[in-house]
Design a protein around this motif. Structure first.
Motif, PDB file in Angstrom:
ATOM      1  N   ARG A 104     -11.505   3.514   9.377  1.00 26.06           N
ATOM      2  CA  ARG A 104     -10.370   4.050  10.131  1.00 26.06           C
ATOM      3  C   ARG A 104      -9.611   2.928  10.838  1.00 26.06           C
ATOM      4  NH1 ARG A 104     -10.227   8.998  14.610  1.00 26.06           N
ATOM      5  NH2 ARG A 104      -7.948   8.949  14.879  1.00 26.06           N
ATOM      6  N   VAL A 105     -10.331   1.937  11.354  1.00 29.10           N
ATOM      7  CA  VAL A 105      -9.677   0.793  11.988  1.00 29.10           C
ATOM      8  C   VAL A 105      -8.821   0.055  10.959  1.00 29.10           C
ATOM      9  CG1 VAL A 105     -10.045  -1.467  13.043  1.00 29.10           C
ATOM     10  CG2 VAL A 105     -11.398   0.493  13.791  1.00 29.10           C
ATOM     11  N   ARG A 106      -9.375  -0.166   9.788  1.00 33.83           N
ATOM     12  CA  ARG A 106      -8.641  -0.875   8.734  1.00 33.83           C
ATOM     13  C   ARG A 106      -7.375  -0.118   8.341  1.00 33.83           C
ATOM     14  NH1 ARG A 106      -9.016  -4.383   4.288  1.00 33.83           N
ATOM     15  NH2 ARG A 106      -8.171  -3.520   2.355  1.00 33.83           N
ATOM     16  N   GLU A 107      -7.508   1.192   8.184  1.00 38.66           N
ATOM     17  CA  GLU A 107      -6.351   1.998   7.806  1.00 38.66           C
ATOM     18  C   GLU A 107      -5.279   1.967   8.895  1.00 38.66           C
ATOM     19  OE1 GLU A 107      -5.605   6.698   7.552  1.00 38.66           O
ATOM     20  OE2 GLU A 107      -6.925   5.933   5.965  1.00 38.66           O
ATOM     21  N   ALA A 108      -5.700   2.126  10.145  1.00 37.87           N
ATOM     22  CA  ALA A 108      -4.740   2.116  11.246  1.00 37.87           C
ATOM     23  C   ALA A 108      -4.077   0.752  11.391  1.00 37.87           C
ATOM     24  CB  ALA A 108      -5.437   2.507  12.549  1.00 37.87           C
ATOM     25  N   ALA A 109      -4.847  -0.298  11.230  1.00 34.81           N
ATOM     26  CA  ALA A 109      -4.285  -1.638  11.342  1.00 34.81           C
ATOM     27  C   ALA A 109      -3.253  -1.891  10.263  1.00 34.81           C
ATOM     28  CB  ALA A 109      -5.393  -2.681  11.271  1.00 34.81           C
ATOM     29  N   SER A 110      -3.443  -1.304   9.091  1.00 37.06           N
ATOM     30  CA  SER A 110      -2.539  -1.562   7.972  1.00 37.06           C
ATOM     31  C   SER A 110      -1.184  -0.881   8.134  1.00 37.06           C
ATOM     32  CB  SER A 110      -3.186  -1.130   6.655  1.00 37.06           C
ATOM     33  OG  SER A 110      -3.203   0.274   6.516  1.00 37.06           O
ATOM     34  N   ARG A 111      -1.041  -0.035   9.142  1.00 39.91           N
ATOM     35  CA  ARG A 111       0.293   0.518   9.418  1.00 39.91           C
ATOM     36  C   ARG A 111       1.235  -0.561   9.929  1.00 39.91           C
ATOM     37  NH1 ARG A 111      -0.633   4.513  14.035  1.00 39.91           N
ATOM     38  NH2 ARG A 111      -1.909   2.730  14.643  1.00 39.91           N
ATOM     39  N   TYR A 112       0.643  -1.622  10.506  1.00 40.61           N
ATOM     40  CA  TYR A 112       1.442  -2.634  11.199  1.00 40.61           C
ATOM     41  C   TYR A 112       1.256  -4.034  10.632  1.00 40.61           C
ATOM     42  CZ  TYR A 112       3.214  -5.318  15.227  1.00 40.61           C
ATOM     43  OH  TYR A 112       3.892  -6.192  16.043  1.00 40.61           O
ATOM     44  N   VAL A 113       0.061  -4.342  10.147  1.00 36.86           N
ATOM     45  CA  VAL A 113      -0.222  -5.647   9.546  1.00 36.86           C
ATOM     46  C   VAL A 113      -0.961  -5.409   8.242  1.00 36.86           C
ATOM     47  CG1 VAL A 113      -1.254  -7.923   9.838  1.00 36.86           C
ATOM     48  CG2 VAL A 113      -0.479  -6.655  11.849  1.00 36.86           C
ATOM     49  N   SER A 114      -0.456  -5.991   7.164  1.00 34.09           N
ATOM     50  CA  SER A 114      -1.087  -5.784   5.864  1.00 34.09           C
ATOM     51  C   SER A 114      -2.439  -6.475   5.795  1.00 34.09           C
ATOM     52  CB  SER A 114      -0.188  -6.339   4.762  1.00 34.09           C
ATOM     53  OG  SER A 114      -0.836  -6.280   3.514  1.00 34.09           O
ATOM     54  N   PRO A 115      -3.444  -5.836   5.162  1.00 32.86           N
ATOM     55  CA  PRO A 115      -4.699  -6.544   4.902  1.00 32.86           C
ATOM     56  C   PRO A 115      -4.412  -7.853   4.173  1.00 32.86           C
ATOM     57  CG  PRO A 115      -4.917  -4.208   4.393  1.00 32.86           C
ATOM     58  CD  PRO A 115      -3.464  -4.445   4.668  1.00 32.86           C
ATOM     59  N   PRO A 116      -5.072  -8.924   4.541  1.00 37.96           N
ATOM     60  CA  PRO A 116      -4.715 -10.250   4.018  1.00 37.96           C
ATOM     61  C   PRO A 116      -4.782 -10.374   2.503  1.00 37.96           C
ATOM     62  CG  PRO A 116      -6.735 -10.327   5.339  1.00 37.96           C
ATOM     63  CD  PRO A 116      -6.127  -8.999   5.558  1.00 37.96           C
ATOM     64  N   GLU A 117      -5.682  -9.618   1.858  1.00 44.27           N
ATOM     65  CA  GLU A 117      -5.801  -9.746   0.398  1.00 44.27           C
ATOM     66  C   GLU A 117      -4.652  -9.054  -0.340  1.00 44.27           C
ATOM     67  OE1 GLU A 117      -8.193  -6.103   1.604  1.00 44.27           O
ATOM     68  OE2 GLU A 117      -7.776  -8.103   2.395  1.00 44.27           O
ATOM     69  N   ILE A 118      -3.860  -8.270   0.367  1.00 42.18           N
ATOM     70  CA  ILE A 118      -2.740  -7.543  -0.230  1.00 42.18           C
ATOM     71  C   ILE A 118      -1.393  -8.133   0.181  1.00 42.18           C
ATOM     72  CG2 ILE A 118      -1.610  -5.272  -0.381  1.00 42.18           C
ATOM     73  CD1 ILE A 118      -4.361  -5.409  -1.676  1.00 42.18           C
ATOM     74  N   ALA A 119      -1.349  -8.769   1.318  1.00 45.37           N
ATOM     75  CA  ALA A 119      -0.134  -9.088   2.061  1.00 45.37           C
ATOM     76  C   ALA A 119       1.056  -9.594   1.240  1.00 45.37           C
ATOM     77  CB  ALA A 119      -0.453 -10.105   3.144  1.00 45.37           C
ATOM     78  N   PRO A 120       2.145  -8.836   1.228  1.00 45.32           N
ATOM     79  CA  PRO A 120       3.367  -9.294   0.557  1.00 45.32           C
ATOM     80  C   PRO A 120       3.949 -10.571   1.167  1.00 45.32           C
ATOM     81  CG  PRO A 120       3.453  -6.928   0.960  1.00 45.32           C
ATOM     82  CD  PRO A 120       2.274  -7.450   1.722  1.00 45.32           C
ATOM     83  N   HIS A 121       3.795 -10.738   2.482  1.00 43.39           N
ATOM     84  CA  HIS A 121       4.329 -11.946   3.118  1.00 43.39           C
ATOM     85  C   HIS A 121       3.654 -13.203   2.558  1.00 43.39           C
ATOM     86  CE1 HIS A 121       7.100 -10.543   6.227  1.00 43.39           C
ATOM     87  NE2 HIS A 121       6.250  -9.549   6.494  1.00 43.39           N
ATOM     88  N   SER A 122       2.364 -13.130   2.273  1.00 42.25           N
ATOM     89  CA  SER A 122       1.639 -14.296   1.778  1.00 42.25           C
ATOM     90  C   SER A 122       1.963 -14.608   0.322  1.00 42.25           C
ATOM     91  CB  SER A 122       0.133 -14.098   1.946  1.00 42.25           C
ATOM     92  OG  SER A 122      -0.206 -14.019   3.326  1.00 42.25           O
ATOM     93  N   ALA A 123       2.679 -13.703  -0.325  1.00 42.78           N
ATOM     94  CA  ALA A 123       3.162 -13.948  -1.683  1.00 42.78           C
ATOM     95  C   ALA A 123       4.596 -14.478  -1.667  1.00 42.78           C
ATOM     96  CB  ALA A 123       3.089 -12.661  -2.507  1.00 42.78           C
ATOM     97  N   GLY A 124       5.183 -14.564  -0.484  1.00 38.06           N
ATOM     98  CA  GLY A 124       6.596 -14.934  -0.403  1.00 38.06           C
ATOM     99  C   GLY A 124       7.502 -13.843  -0.929  1.00 38.06           C
ATOM    100  N   ALA A 125       6.969 -12.611  -0.945  1.00 44.46           N
ATOM    101  CA  ALA A 125       7.681 -11.485  -1.541  1.00 44.46           C
ATOM    102  C   ALA A 125       8.309 -10.553  -0.517  1.00 44.46           C
ATOM    103  CB  ALA A 125       6.715 -10.677  -2.415  1.00 44.46           C
ATOM    104  N   ALA A 126       7.973 -10.740   0.758  1.00 40.02           N
ATOM    105  CA  ALA A 126       8.433  -9.819   1.794  1.00 40.02           C
ATOM    106  C   ALA A 126       9.252 -10.544   2.848  1.00 40.02           C
ATOM    107  CB  ALA A 126       7.241  -9.136   2.464  1.00 40.02           C
TER     108      ALA A 126
END
Length: 216
Positions: A104-126
Motif C-alpha cells: 500500500r505504501v508503494r502504491e500510494a507513493a507512486s501517485r507522486y513519485v514513480s518507482p525507480p525501475e519504471i521512472a519515465p524521468h530516468s529514461a529522459g522520456a518525461a
C-alpha cells in the motif's frame, strides 16, 4: 474521474523496452523554449530530454494560443536521484500511516513519485512543465507544480474537481497541445507528460517502450 493506472501497476513493469538509442539533448540550447531553474542541478541533468521528446515539446508549443508559452521545469532525472525521491516520499507515508502494508505504501507513493525501475524521468522520456504568459508570468493551474496529493487534497490530479474554472481552462490548453504533439499525461500530476516510456506505451497501446532508463 475515470480509473487511473498508477506507475506501480504490474502492467507497466511488464511492458518491454526496445530503446532507440536516441541521445539525451540539452533543452537550454533551444532559445524558443523557456527553462525554469527551480530543479536545476550542478551537472545540468534536469535540462535534458530524449531528442524525440524535445521535438514534440516544440511542436506542442507551436500549437498553443498566442501569448502563451511552455515553461520547462524538469526533464531527465538520474536513476539514483529518482530512487532517493521515491524512498523519501515512501518514508513520509510510512511515518504518517504506520498501519499501511508495504504494497500500500508503494502504491500510494507512486501517485507522486514513480518507482525507480519504471521512472519515465530516468529514461529522459518525461517532462514536468507548466504555462506562462508572454511576460513570463505563470498561469493559474490550480496547484503549484509538484504539489503532492496530501497537501493539495487531490487537486494535483489532472481532472480534479476542486480547482477553479481558470485553472481548469489552463490545464485544458496545456493538455490539448501536448496530446496533439503525441505526449501522454500521468493523471495524478497535471504537470507530468511523457513520450516513449512504458507508461506512454500502455496509454497508446504500443508493443514496447522506445526509451529505457539510462545514465546521462
Amino acid at each position: 474521474m475515470s480509473e487511473i493506472v498508477l506507475m506501480s501497476d504490474p502492467k507497466i513493469a511488464a511492458i518491454p523496452v526496445a530503446d532507440r538509442g536516441e541521445p539525451l539533448v540539452d533543452v537550454r540550447l533551444h532559445e524558443h523554449l523557456a527553462v525554469d531553474s527551480r530543479r536545476a542541478d550542478r551537472a545540468g541533468a534536469f535540462a535534458h530530454l530524449r531528442e524525440g521528446v524535445l521535438l514534440r515539446l516544440l511542436k506542442a508549443q507551436a500549437l498553443l494560443p498566442d501569448g502563451i508559452r511552455l515553461l520547462f521545469v524538469e526533464g531527465y532525472r538520474p536513476p539514483a536521484l529518482q530512487r532517493d525521491y521515491f524512498e523519501e516520499y515512501a518514508d513520509e507515508l510510512r511515518a504518517d500511516n504506520p498501519h499501511w502494508s508495504p504494497p500500500r505504501v508503494r502504491e500510494a507513493a507512486s501517485r507522486y513519485v514513480s518507482p525507480p525501475e519504471i521512472a519515465p524521468h530516468s529514461a529522459g522520456a518525461a517532462v514536468d512543465l507548466t504555462l506562462i504568459s508572454a511576460d513570463g508570468r505563470e498561469l493559474d493551474m490550480g496547484t503549484p507544480l509538484n504539489a503532492n496529493p496530501e497537501d493539495s487534497d487531490g487537486a494535483c490530479y489532472t481532472d480534479a474537481d476542486n480547482i477553479g474554472p481558470e485553472a481548469r481552462a489552463n490545464r485544458s490548453v496545456l493538455g490539448t497541445a501536448l496530446t496533439a504533439a503525441g505526449l501522454v499525461n500521468y493523471p495524478t500530476e497535471w504537470w507530468h507528460w511523457s513520450y516513449g516510456d512504458r507508461y506512454w506505451a500502455l496509454s497508446v497501446g504500443a508493443d514496447s517502450a522506445v526509451y529505457g532508463a539510462r545514465e546521462l
